[in-house]
Scaffold this motif. Structure first.
Motif, PDB file in Angstrom:
ATOM      1  N   LYS A 190       0.838  -1.210   0.000  1.00 50.84           N
ATOM      2  CA  LYS A 190       0.000   0.000   0.000  1.00 50.84           C
ATOM      3  C   LYS A 190       0.866   1.250   0.000  1.00 50.84           C
ATOM      4  CE  LYS A 190      -2.529  -1.287   3.543  1.00 50.84           C
ATOM      5  NZ  LYS A 190      -3.563  -1.294   4.580  1.00 50.84           N
ATOM      6  N   GLN A 241       1.063   4.146  -2.881  1.00 54.48           N
ATOM      7  CA  GLN A 241       0.910   5.573  -2.573  1.00 54.48           C
ATOM      8  C   GLN A 241       2.100   6.377  -3.094  1.00 54.48           C
ATOM      9  OE1 GLN A 241      -1.749   7.040  -1.466  1.00 54.48           O
ATOM     10  NE2 GLN A 241      -0.839   9.069  -1.421  1.00 54.48           N
ATOM     11  N   SER A 254      -1.134  -2.011  -5.827  1.00 57.18           N
ATOM     12  CA  SER A 254      -2.452  -2.117  -5.194  1.00 57.18           C
ATOM     13  C   SER A 254      -3.084  -3.482  -5.496  1.00 57.18           C
ATOM     14  CB  SER A 254      -3.369  -0.976  -5.626  1.00 57.18           C
ATOM     15  OG  SER A 254      -3.545  -0.955  -7.018  1.00 57.18           O
ATOM     16  N   ASP A 311      -9.256  -4.910   1.801  1.00 56.67           N
ATOM     17  CA  ASP A 311      -8.524  -3.729   2.269  1.00 56.67           C
ATOM     18  C   ASP A 311      -8.991  -2.493   1.507  1.00 56.67           C
ATOM     19  OD1 ASP A 311      -6.218  -1.712   2.258  1.00 56.67           O
ATOM     20  OD2 ASP A 311      -5.650  -3.122   3.841  1.00 56.67           O
ATOM     21  N   HIS A 312      -9.655  -1.578   2.215  1.00 57.41           N
ATOM     22  CA  HIS A 312     -10.236  -0.406   1.542  1.00 57.41           C
ATOM     23  C   HIS A 312      -9.176   0.558   1.002  1.00 57.41           C
ATOM     24  CE1 HIS A 312      -9.814   1.122   5.677  1.00 57.41           C
ATOM     25  NE2 HIS A 312      -9.774   2.320   5.132  1.00 57.41           N
ATOM     26  N   LYS A 313      -8.032   0.662   1.677  1.00 55.06           N
ATOM     27  CA  LYS A 313      -6.980   1.561   1.175  1.00 55.06           C
ATOM     28  C   LYS A 313      -6.396   1.031  -0.139  1.00 55.06           C
ATOM     29  CE  LYS A 313      -5.471   3.616   5.504  1.00 55.06           C
ATOM     30  NZ  LYS A 313      -4.320   3.824   6.407  1.00 55.06           N
ATOM     31  N   TYR A 364      -8.836   1.872  -2.826  1.00 52.93           N
ATOM     32  CA  TYR A 364      -8.822   3.305  -3.160  1.00 52.93           C
ATOM     33  C   TYR A 364      -7.608   3.643  -4.028  1.00 52.93           C
ATOM     34  CZ  TYR A 364      -9.318   8.330  -2.654  1.00 52.93           C
ATOM     35  OH  TYR A 364      -9.480   9.667  -2.919  1.00 52.93           O
ATOM     36  N   ARG A 365      -6.474   3.075  -3.698  1.00 53.98           N
ATOM     37  CA  ARG A 365      -5.264   3.340  -4.491  1.00 53.98           C
ATOM     38  C   ARG A 365      -5.373   2.716  -5.882  1.00 53.98           C
ATOM     39  NH1 ARG A 365      -1.967   3.019   1.045  1.00 53.98           N
ATOM     40  NH2 ARG A 365      -2.539   5.138   1.643  1.00 53.98           N
ATOM     41  N   ILE A 384     -15.560   6.836   4.272  1.00 51.54           N
ATOM     42  CA  ILE A 384     -15.119   6.141   3.055  1.00 51.54           C
ATOM     43  C   ILE A 384     -16.147   6.344   1.942  1.00 51.54           C
ATOM     44  CG2 ILE A 384     -14.613   3.895   2.027  1.00 51.54           C
ATOM     45  CD1 ILE A 384     -13.548   3.042   4.821  1.00 51.54           C
ATOM     46  N   ASP A 386     -15.880   9.782   0.606  1.00 51.44           N
ATOM     47  CA  ASP A 386     -14.698   9.855  -0.256  1.00 51.44           C
ATOM     48  C   ASP A 386     -14.965   9.195  -1.608  1.00 51.44           C
ATOM     49  OD1 ASP A 386     -13.366  11.136   1.797  1.00 51.44           O
ATOM     50  OD2 ASP A 386     -12.156   9.380   2.363  1.00 51.44           O
TER      51      ASP A 386
END
Length: 176
Positions: free
Chosen positions: A35, A39, A54, A64-66, A69-70, A104, A107
Motif C-alpha cells: 500500500k 501511494q 495495489s 482492504d479499503h486503502k 482506493y489506491r 469512506i 470519499d
C-alpha cells in the motif's frame, strides 16, 4: 526505486505454514509495504506501478479499503475510467463493513465526481489533439505522396550542392 526495495525483499521471504503468528506478521507487513508502494507511485505519477502494487495488496487482502482506493486512483491516472468506476463500486462494497464507512463512502462519492471530470477532460483533450492533427494534414490522403516528395528532396542534391561538388567552391547566391 527505493519504495520497491521492501516489496522485493518481502517477496523472497517464506514462513512455514505452521508458524501462524509469523505468517500473519509477514502478510500484514507485506500488505502495508504494498500500500505504501502504491501511494508513493501515485505521488510520482507512476500509475502502472501503483496499479500493480495495489493489485498485489488486494491479492493478500481483498477487503482492504486503502488498497481499493489506491487501485481506483491508479486506474484513473492511466485513463481506465470504466475500470476505476468498477473498482470504486468494489470499494463501496468493502466499506460497508468498515468502522469509518461514512467517511469512506463520502470519499467514494467525491472520487466518482473526480473520475467524471477526468473522463470529460480526457475526451476534450483527445478531440482537440485529433482536430489539430487533421488540420495539420497528418491523416490526409496526400500524406504518402508528400512523404515521398520530401524523401526525394532529401536524397537529391540541390543545385547549390551539385555546384559546390563540381567546382569545389561555394555557390553564388543566384544558384541557391
Amino acid at each position: 526505486h527505493v519504495y520497491s526495495q521492501a516489496d522485493d525483499a518481502m517477496k523472497k521471504w517464506k514462513v512455514d505454514k505452521n508458524l501462524k503468528n509469523e505468517e500473519k506478521w509477514l502478510k500484514d507487513y507485506h500488505l502495508a509495504c504494498l500500500k505504501n508502494k502504491a501511494q508513493a507511485a501515485l505521488k510520482l505519477e507512476l500509475f502502472k506501478t501503483a496499479l500493480e502494487a495495489s493489485e498485489g495488496a488486494l491479492a493478500i487482502d481483498v477487503e482492504d479499503h486503502k488498497a481499493w482506493y489506491r487501485k481506483v486512483q491508479a486506474e484513473k491516472g492511466l485513463g481506465k475510467f470504466k475500470e476505476a468506476e468498477e473498482s470504486l463500486t468494489k470499494l463501496e462494497d468493502v466499506a460497508q463493513w468498515c468502522q469509518d464507512r461514512r467517511r469512506i463512502l463520502r470519499d467514494c462519492e467525491a472520487e466518482r465526481k473526480r473520475i467524471k471530470v477526468a473522463r470529460a477532460k480526457h475526451k476534450q483533450s483527445t478531440q482537440e489533439m485529433l482536430g489539430k492533427a487533421f488540420q495539420a494534414g497528418v491523416f490526409s490522403i496526400d500524406r504518402d505522396r508528400e512523404l515521398e516528395e520530401a524523401t526525394k528532396q532529401l536524397e537529391e542534391p540541390s543545385r547549390a550542392q551539385a555546384y559546390a561538388q563540381v567546382t569545389g567552391q561555394k555557390p553564388p547566391e543566384a544558384i541557391k
